[in-house]
Scaffold this active site. Sequence first.
Site, PDB file in Angstrom:
ATOM      1  CE1 TYR A   1      -9.228  -2.817   0.562  1.00  0.00           C
ATOM      2  CE2 TYR A   1      -8.518  -0.799  -0.514  1.00  0.00           C
ATOM      3  CZ  TYR A   1      -8.236  -1.925   0.242  1.00  0.00           C
ATOM      4  OH  TYR A   1      -6.951  -2.159   0.692  1.00  0.00           O
TER       5      TYR A   1
ATOM      6  CG  HIS B   1      -5.073  -6.083  -0.437  1.00  0.00           C
ATOM      7  ND1 HIS B   1      -6.279  -6.155   0.226  1.00  0.00           N
ATOM      8  CD2 HIS B   1      -5.180  -6.901  -1.524  1.00  0.00           C
ATOM      9  CE1 HIS B   1      -7.089  -6.966  -0.461  1.00  0.00           C
ATOM     10  NE2 HIS B   1      -6.443  -7.424  -1.515  1.00  0.00           N
TER      11      HIS B   1
ATOM     12  CE  LYS C   1      -3.870  -2.203   2.414  1.00  0.00           C
ATOM     13  NZ  LYS C   1      -4.812  -2.070   3.558  1.00  0.00           N
TER      14      LYS C   1
ATOM     15  CG  ASN D   1      -3.495  -2.556   6.959  1.00  0.00           C
ATOM     16  OD1 ASN D   1      -3.350  -2.105   5.824  1.00  0.00           O
ATOM     17  ND2 ASN D   1      -4.526  -3.297   7.309  1.00  0.00           N
TER      18      ASN D   1
ATOM     19  CD  GLU E   1      -8.623  -8.898  -3.846  1.00  0.00           C
ATOM     20  OE1 GLU E   1      -7.458  -9.268  -3.588  1.00  0.00           O
ATOM     21  OE2 GLU E   1      -9.475  -8.664  -2.971  1.00  0.00           O
TER      22      GLU E   1
HETATM   23  P1  IDP Z   1      -7.713  -7.087   5.267  1.00  0.00           P
HETATM   24  O1  IDP Z   1      -6.942  -6.009   4.516  1.00  0.00           O
HETATM   25  O2  IDP Z   1      -6.894  -7.658   6.397  1.00  0.00           O
HETATM   26  O3  IDP Z   1      -8.310  -8.126   4.359  1.00  0.00           O
HETATM   27  P2  IDP Z   1     -10.400  -5.951   5.554  1.00  0.00           P
HETATM   28  O4  IDP Z   1     -11.305  -6.198   6.709  1.00  0.00           O
HETATM   29  O5  IDP Z   1     -10.759  -6.543   4.222  1.00  0.00           O
HETATM   30  O6  IDP Z   1      -8.922  -6.361   6.013  1.00  0.00           O
HETATM   31  O7  IDP Z   1     -10.296  -4.367   5.401  1.00  0.00           O
HETATM   32  C1  IDP Z   1      -9.700  -3.787   4.260  1.00  0.00           C
HETATM   33  C2  IDP Z   1      -8.823  -2.638   4.695  1.00  0.00           C
HETATM   34  O8  IDP Z   1      -9.629  -1.613   5.240  1.00  0.00           O
HETATM   35  C3  IDP Z   1      -7.833  -2.990   5.809  1.00  0.00           C
HETATM   36  O9  IDP Z   1      -6.633  -3.539   5.340  1.00  0.00           O
HETATM   37  C4  IDP Z   1      -7.607  -1.646   6.475  1.00  0.00           C
HETATM   38  O10 IDP Z   1      -6.584  -0.898   5.821  1.00  0.00           O
HETATM   39  C5  IDP Z   1      -8.941  -0.936   6.269  1.00  0.00           C
HETATM   40  N1  IDP Z   1      -9.734  -1.001   7.502  1.00  0.00           N
HETATM   41  C6  IDP Z   1     -10.346  -2.069   8.053  1.00  0.00           C
HETATM   42  N2  IDP Z   1     -10.982  -1.757   9.191  1.00  0.00           N
HETATM   43  C7  IDP Z   1     -10.786  -0.420   9.368  1.00  0.00           C
HETATM   44  C8  IDP Z   1     -11.197   0.522  10.372  1.00  0.00           C
HETATM   45  O11 IDP Z   1     -11.905   0.185  11.336  1.00  0.00           O
HETATM   46  N3  IDP Z   1     -10.767   1.811  10.194  1.00  0.00           N
HETATM   47  C9  IDP Z   1      -9.991   2.217   9.146  1.00  0.00           C
HETATM   48  N4  IDP Z   1      -9.590   1.347   8.181  1.00  0.00           N
HETATM   49  C10 IDP Z   1      -9.977   0.061   8.291  1.00  0.00           C
END
Ligand code: IDP
Length: 147
Positions: free
Chosen positions: A49, A115, A9, A112, A126
Amino acid sequence: MEKTFIMVKPDGVQRGLIGEIVSRFEKKGFQLVGAKLMTVSRELAEEHYAEHKEKPFFGELVEFITSGPVFAMVWQGNNVIATARQMMGKTNPADALPGTIRGDFGVNVSMNIVHGSDSPTSAEREIALWFNQEDVSEYEKTINRWI
Ligand code: IDP
């Protein structure tokens, strides 16, 4: 052979972690079959997304992912989808174990680092969304017989 979509990312690119992340997957024994540094359009970000469209953080997520270049990749290998998720660690870096990418480098849930597709269905969707078929290379690695 299973394939998955992995993306460094914008925060991972800015922090100079592309090499570190590529290296972890290479050392594990997975095979890189597609890669590109690219700036993500709003349209692609929203499509990628789409499952989070109704979530309160959707706007912030799209803003973030379009804020600078990402490094998009396709990796191939046995059980690569689930194993890559293990190597990334939990979504929130605060919950991700040391030794995982997010556990070692991540600071907060919106930034984070990485992805990775969460299932075979997502991986297929994807990869098709991010890559043209001709940009995913099929090639033999002789080391495959050892792993
Ligand atoms: P993943 O990336 O581990 O699959 P997902 O639940 O699919 O997680 O969420 C997609 C992305 O959305 C996450 O990687 C994170 O960057 C963002 N995200 C998830 N939950 C939150 C939140 O509560 N606040 C802000 N960003 C979030």
